[in-house]
Design an enzyme around this catalytic site. Structure first.
Site, mmCIF file in Angstrom:
data_model
loop_
_atom_site.group_PDB
_atom_site.id
_atom_site.type_symbol
_atom_site.label_atom_id
_atom_site.label_comp_id
_atom_site.label_asym_id
_atom_site.label_seq_id
_atom_site.Cartn_x
_atom_site.Cartn_y
_atom_site.Cartn_z
ATOM 1 C CG HIS A 130 1.795 4.948 7.512
ATOM 2 N ND1 HIS A 130 2.935 5.119 6.764
ATOM 3 C CD2 HIS A 130 1.525 3.618 7.487
ATOM 4 C CE1 HIS A 130 3.329 3.945 6.305
ATOM 5 N NE2 HIS A 130 2.502 3.017 6.735
ATOM 6 C CG ASP A 208 -1.871 8.885 4.434
ATOM 7 O OD1 ASP A 208 -2.349 8.209 3.504
ATOM 8 O OD2 ASP A 208 -1.070 8.420 5.271
ATOM 9 C CE LYS A 234 -1.443 1.141 2.302
ATOM 10 N NZ LYS A 234 -0.948 0.051 3.139
ATOM 11 C CB CYS A 373 4.584 2.434 9.213
ATOM 12 S SG CYS A 373 5.428 1.203 8.231
HETATM 13 C C1 LIG Z 1 -2.323 5.469 6.545
HETATM 14 C C2 LIG Z 1 -1.245 5.051 5.607
HETATM 15 N N1 LIG Z 1 -0.546 5.986 4.970
HETATM 16 C C3 LIG Z 1 0.428 5.687 4.103
HETATM 17 C C4 LIG Z 1 0.747 4.390 3.848
HETATM 18 C C5 LIG Z 1 1.819 4.089 2.879
HETATM 19 O O1 LIG Z 1 1.313 3.398 1.820
HETATM 20 P P1 LIG Z 1 2.309 2.872 0.687
HETATM 21 O O2 LIG Z 1 3.246 1.951 1.380
HETATM 22 O O3 LIG Z 1 1.415 2.215 -0.289
HETATM 23 O O4 LIG Z 1 2.972 4.088 0.154
HETATM 24 C C6 LIG Z 1 0.081 3.367 4.506
HETATM 25 C C7 LIG Z 1 0.459 1.951 4.311
HETATM 26 O O5 LIG Z 1 0.232 1.123 5.136
HETATM 27 C C8 LIG Z 1 -0.961 3.714 5.386
HETATM 28 O O6 LIG Z 1 -1.641 2.770 6.026
#
Ligand SMILES: Cc1ncc(COP(=O)(O)O)c(C=O)c1O
Length: 415
Positions: A130, A208, A234, A373
Site C-alpha cells: 500500500h 504493515d 479497519k 493506493c
Molecule cells: C495494507 C494497508 N496499509 C496501510 C493502510 C493505510 O491505512 P490508514 O489509511 O488507516 O492509515 C491501508 C488502508 O487501506 C492498507 O490497506
C-alpha cells in the site's frame, strides 16, 4: 455470544444485529457493504463505549489531578493494555497511539529512517505494498541517499522470496517494509520467513498490519517484525485511533516524531529532554475517545474470536472466488483462498471498474473501484484499476450473490 457452541463458526446473522448501518435501507434494500478493507462498519458496543466515555469520563488525560481526569487517563491506558494484549506485546510501553497505520509507518520512517539510513544502505519494500508502506520509505531513502528497491511478485501476486538475495546483492539492507496482508489482492505474506532473512542481514522489519490485524490473531513476539502498525477503523473501531508497536530498544534509541506538549521530560530555555515510552511519541492531546472506542472494538472482536473471524472470511472468499470463477468475462487477481484474507480484486471485460461500482451501487452493493493506493501493483498487473470486494465478520454469502447478480447487470449495460 455470536459464535456457535458446536464449533468455532461465527454466527454472522447474530453479529449483524449489532450493526446499526444495516437498519438503513438504500432503495428499499439492505446495503451489501463489501468495502471493509477500506474501513469497517461499527457495532453498537463501540459506539456506546465512546458515548459513555464522553458522558461520564471525559477530561484531558495525563494532566489533571482531579478524579474525572484520572478516570479518563485510566480509560486511555486501559485501551493501550488492550492493544498490547491483542498483539501479545511484551509491554504496553511499546504501544504508541497514532491516528492510523499511515502515521505509525511515517513515525518509523522519519524517526528511525532519517537517522539510521545513508548512502550505501538499501531500503527494501515489495511490489504489493500500500502507498502507506511505500511512499514514506521511497521519500526517506531519497532524503538520506539510501537505495530504494522492490521485491517482485510472482504469478499469483505472491512475494518472490527466492529473489531476495538477488535483489539485495552484496549491499547492506537496513530495513524491510512489508505488509502482512495485501489490501488489493488479500495475499497473506510469509512475513516470518522474510523477517528471518532480514534479521540475518542485520535489517529491521516494519510490518504493515492494517489488513492483517482485523482478520487474524497476531503475535509480535513470534512474527519477526520490529515494528507493526495498525488502524483501529479497519477493525470495527472509530477513525482517528491506530497503534504502532515497536521493540523498546529501538523506540528508546529513536528521536521523537512530533514535538510539543506531553512528550517532554523537561524543557529548558535552550534544550528539551524527552519523556519515557510511549509518551515520547505522543505529542499533544491524545485521541482519547477514539482510543476508548478502539479498545471496545478489540473487546468485541476478541469475544467473537479471531479464529472464527478468519474461518468465516475464508468461507466467504472461497464462495466469492468460486462464483466469479464461473464468469468467463471476469478476471480475478491474487492467490487461492488458502493464502488470502477476505479480499477479492477483479475486472469485468470491457467495463471500467468505476462503471461496475456505479451499477452495483444502484443495487445497494458497495464495492471499491480504483488503484487501492497500490499503483506499483497495478502497473505489475498491467491494469489501471480493479474492482475490489472485501468482507468482514458481518458479511453473508447472500451479499456476494447480490454482487455477482450486479456484475451481470453491469455487463449487460456496458459490454
Ligand atoms: C495494507 C494497508 N496499509 C496501510 C493502510 C493505510 O491505512 P490508514 O489509511 O488507516 O492509515 C491501508 C488502508 O487501506 C492498507 O490497506
Amino acid at each position: 455470544m455470536a459464535v456457535t457452541a458446536d464449533s468455532q463458526r461465527l454466527d454472522a446473522q447474530r453479529i449483524r444485529a449489532d450493526f446499526p448501518y444495516l437498519e438503513e435501507l438504500q432503495d428499499g434494500k439492505t446495503l451489501a457493504y463489501l468495502d471493509s478493507a477500506a474501513s469497517t462498519q461499527k457495532p453498537r458496543q463501540v459506539l456506546d463505549a465512546m458515548t459513555r466515555f464522553y458522558e461520564t469520563s471525559y477530561a484531558n488525560v495525563h494532566r489533571g489531578v482531579y478524579r474525572l481526569a484520572e478516570r479518563a487517563t485510566e480509560e486511555l491506558e486501559s485501551a493501550r493494555e488492550k492493544v498490547c494484549a491483542l498483539l501479545n506485546a511484551p509491554s504496553a510501553r511499546e504501544v504508541v497511539f497514532v491516528r492510523n497505520a499511515t502515521e505509525g509507518i511515517n513515525l518509523v520512517a522519519y524517526s528511525w529512517g532519517l537517522n539510521e539510513l545513508g548512502p550505501g544502505d538499501v531500503v527494501l519494500v515489495t511490489e504489493l505494498e500500500h502507498h502507506s508502506n511505500f511512499v514514506p520509505w521511497q521519500y526517506v531513502a531519497a532524503r538520506t541517499g539510501a537505495a530504494f528497491r522492490m521485491l517482485p511478485l510472482g504469478e499469483h501476486g505472491e512475494l518472490r522470496l527466492d529473489l531476495l538475495d538477488e535483489v539485495a546483492g552484496s549491499d547492506t539492507v537496513k530495513v524491510v517494509a512489508v505488509g502482512l496482508t495485501s489490501n488489493s489482492l488479500g495475499t497473506n505474506n510469509p512475513v516470518e520467513q522474510l523477517a528471518a532473512w532480514a534479521h540475518e542481514r542485520g535489517a529491521i522489519v516494519v510490518g504493515d498490519a492494517a489488513q492483517a490485524a482485523p482478520h487474524r490473531a497476531l503475535d509480535v513476539q513470534t512474527i519477526g517484525c520490529d515494528f507493526v502498525a495498525l488502524s483501529g477503523h479497519k477493525m470495527c473501531g472509530p477513525s482517528g485511533a491506530g497503534a504502532l508497536w515497536g521493540r523498546a530498544e529501538l523506540l528508546e534509541r529513536m528521536e521523537p516524531f512530533l514535538l510539543g506538549g506531553h512528550m517532554i521530560r523537561s524543557v529548558g530555555d535552550e534544550t528539551t529532554t524527552w519523556g519515557a515510552l510511549p509518551h515520547k511519541f505522543e505529542a499533544g492531546t491524545a485521541p482519547m475517545a477514539e482510543a476508548v472506542g478502539f479498545g471496545a472494538a478489540i473487546d468485541y472482536l476478541s469475544a467473537i474470536g479471531f479464529d472464527a473471524i478468519e474461518q468465516h472470511e475464508h468461507e466467504l472468499v472461497t464462495h466469492a472466488l468460486g462464483a466469479l470463477g464461473e464468469l468467463p468475462w471476469v478476471t480475478t487477481y491474487g492467490p487461492p483462498p488458502e493464502r488470502r484474507a477476505g479480499i477479492v480484486s477483479f475486472n469485468v471485460d470491457g467495463v471500467h471498474p468505476h462503471d461496475v461500482a456505479q451499477i452495483l451501487d444502484m443495487e445497494a452493493v458497495a464495492i471499491r473501484a480504483g488503484h487501492h493506493c497500490c499503483q506499483p501493483l497495478m502497473r505489475k498487473l498491467g491494469v489501471v484499476a480493479t474492482n475490489r470486494a472485501s468482507f468482514y465478520l458481518y458479511t453473508i454469502p447472500d451479499e456476494i450473490d447480490r454482487l455477482v447478480a450486479g456484475l451481470h447487470r453491469a455487463r449487460h449495460v456496458f459490454a
